[in-house]
Write a protein that holds these residues in place. Structure first.
Motif, PDB file in Angstrom:
ATOM      1  N   LEU A 110       0.825  -1.207   0.000  1.00 49.66           N
ATOM      2  CA  LEU A 110       0.000   0.000   0.000  1.00 49.66           C
ATOM      3  C   LEU A 110       0.860   1.258   0.000  1.00 49.66           C
ATOM      4  N   GLU A 111       1.976   1.194   0.647  1.00 43.50           N
ATOM      5  CA  GLU A 111       2.837   2.375   0.750  1.00 43.50           C
ATOM      6  C   GLU A 111       3.479   2.747  -0.575  1.00 43.50           C
ATOM      7  N   THR A 112       3.381   1.880  -1.594  1.00 43.32           N
ATOM      8  CA  THR A 112       3.905   2.204  -2.922  1.00 43.32           C
ATOM      9  C   THR A 112       2.872   2.918  -3.794  1.00 43.32           C
ATOM     10  N   VAL A 113       1.609   2.977  -3.345  1.00 50.48           N
ATOM     11  CA  VAL A 113       0.549   3.593  -4.150  1.00 50.48           C
ATOM     12  C   VAL A 113       0.675   5.110  -4.075  1.00 50.48           C
ATOM     13  N   GLU A 114       0.872   5.757  -5.218  1.00 51.08           N
ATOM     14  CA  GLU A 114       1.079   7.203  -5.238  1.00 51.08           C
ATOM     15  C   GLU A 114      -0.223   7.988  -5.362  1.00 51.08           C
ATOM     16  N   VAL A 115      -1.157   7.476  -6.171  1.00 49.91           N
ATOM     17  CA  VAL A 115      -2.453   8.137  -6.380  1.00 49.91           C
ATOM     18  C   VAL A 115      -3.531   7.069  -6.331  1.00 49.91           C
TER      19      VAL A 115
END
Length: 470
Positions: A318-323
């Motif tokens: 989840l922490e890689t999701v930018e938008v």
């Protein structure tokens, strides 16, 4: 789609098969299925859906030129392509989706998650798809494909190697989620919240709750309901789950939640919290803006956990999701003038959450600017809810309130009545007027929220402002 013969598809649809010159009933097709002739490719199946503005039967030729090898039609068309004539193209699309998913499920390890809620469906779908894609082939909706056409089209993208199908279910009224979810009977049913979005079309919030509960009622026997227990109407769906023999997992900030968040913090760089699950306290740092997205993240973590994904792995992904999705709390502009384009949809709950986020991420020496349009489909509650948002914007000390369009004028009047005078609140007749005003009004240090329902179209104004200050 999985490979099926023309005869098999015709049997599933109970339709009349009309063969092209070079085809036989045993001709196999396995291409994409869609109602849009513009996205056809070699081997595709075109569904000629009649529409309010135009009729898909007019575009069968275009679809064939682009590579379609089969058309599902409500009446024969004069185009050289195999056709299956059915009584109702949309119903046929659903029948085909049901059959394809059932076959894949019977032959493989397909697990299905259904997601519904008045707000947050698309973000949660994207969060969960990001978690699951590292576990195996995952199919999830494009954009907000969650209606009677979009949901079956997503289902038809599964193949024999698909491990997870994430379906998003919107509701056009009581019974619509039951019809859509009934096509696949999800293993995991996720209900996010019951709010006033579309309440006008449902006849009130209790009818909205009834519609959302249909997802739990449609879950596969032995499945799991993942419920937001911060929302009393969703928490009450435990009784529906119990009656169905489903396991339940609660998420939220409530101490009773199995997947719980605490210590929420929102800044201009993202949103953080501590996630408590299975006795562990795990830090979560989302790049996505807004405290309300923590609830969506919890739902995704909980659903993934039911499918066997460790919470620590889910959080790392989840922490890689930018938008979350285009036009959903999408950062634009530059460091001097930051635009947050959140105008894909708006309900009283999401509008309030976005305004609170704007206030939270604006630091000393910076100015809050809210560009707001109307909230649609609220029925008799529309006036009162626009009043409430106008009051909230003033009480959050939003320093410039730019209201766009005649449908949102009551929001402007509410802000004026609450004390947003001397140019602090202005009303613009349309997007062009608002853009002209904002070109000269915005200055270094401004943090700008653009928010409205999709039908109002302020997302395009947000794009223009983002480009202006890029």
């Amino acid at each position: 789609m999985i490979a099926l013969t023309l005869a098999e598809i015709a049997a599933v649809l109970d339709g009349e098969l009309r063969l092209a010159a070079d085809d036989t009933p045993e001709t196999v097709v396995d291409g994409v299925v869609d109602t849009d002739s513009r996205v056809m490719e070699p081997g595709a199946i075109f569904v000629a859906k009649p529409g309010e503005v135009t009729d898909g039967h007019r575009f069968v030729g275009n679809a064939v030129d682009a590579g379609a090898v089969l058309a599902i039609v409500e009446h024969p068309v004069d185009v050289e392509v195999s056709q299956i004539v059915v009584a109702d193209a949309v119903a046929a699309l659903a029948d085909l989706a049901r059959a394809v998913v059932a076959r894949v499920r019977a032959e493989g390890e397909l697990r299905i998650v259904g997601i519904t809620g008045s707000n947050g469906k698309t973000t949660t779908k994207n969060f969960l798809a990001r978690i699951l894609q590292d576990e195996g082939e995952t199919v999830a909706p494009i954009k907000s494909y969650n209606n009677e056409v979009g949901a079956p089209l997503t289902m038809l993208r599964v193949t024999s190697s698909t491990r997870y199908l994430v379906s998003e279910f919107g509701a056009a009224g009581v019974g619509s989620i039951a019809r859509l979810a009934g096509l696949v009977e999800p293993d995991v049913a996720v209900v996010l919240m019951v709010g006033l979005a579309h309440a006008g079309g449902f006849g009130g919030i209790e009818q909205t709750a009834r519609a959302k509960a249909e997802l739990v009622e449609s879950a596969r026997p032995g499945g799991t309901a993942v419920l937001n227990i911060d929302d009393p109407r969703v928490a009450a769906m435990r009784t529906v789950a119990d009656a169905r023999g489903l396991a339940t997992v609660g998420f939220g900030q409530n101490p009773a939640a199995e997947v719980r968040a605490s210590d929420l913090d929102v800044t201009a760089s993202g949103t953080s919290a501590i996630v408590h699950v299975s006795g562990a306290d795990l830090p979560l740092q989302l790049q996505v803006l807004g405290a309300h997205h923590i609830s969506n993240a919890l739902a995704a973590i909980a659903a993934a956990g039911v499918l066997g994904v460790a919470a620590s792995d889910a959080i790392a992904r989840l922490e890689t999701v930018e938008v979350a999705e285009r036009w959903r709390m999408q950062p634009m502009g530059n460091e001097s003038v930051r635009i947050i384009n959140d105008a894909y949809n708006a309900s009283p709950d999401s509008m309030a959450a976005a305004l609170r986020t704007l206030a939270q991420i604006t630091g000393p020496g910076e100015r809050t600017v809210a560009v707001l349009g109307a909230m649609s489909e609220l029925g008799e509650a529309a006036g009162e809810e626009h009043d409430r948002i106008g009051l909230l914007a003033v009480r959050l000390n939003i320093q410039r309130i730019v209201v766009v369009g005649p449908e949102a004028r009551r929001l402007f009047l509410s802000a004026i009545g609450e004390g947003s005078w001397d140019g602090e609140a202005v009303h613009m007749p349309d997007q062009d007027a608002a853009f002209e005003y904002l070109q000269t009004e915005l200055r270094t240090g401004d943090r700008v929220l653009v928010k409205s329902s999709n039908s109002v179209g302020l997302r395009h104004l947000g794009d223009r402002l983002g480009e202006l200050f890029s």
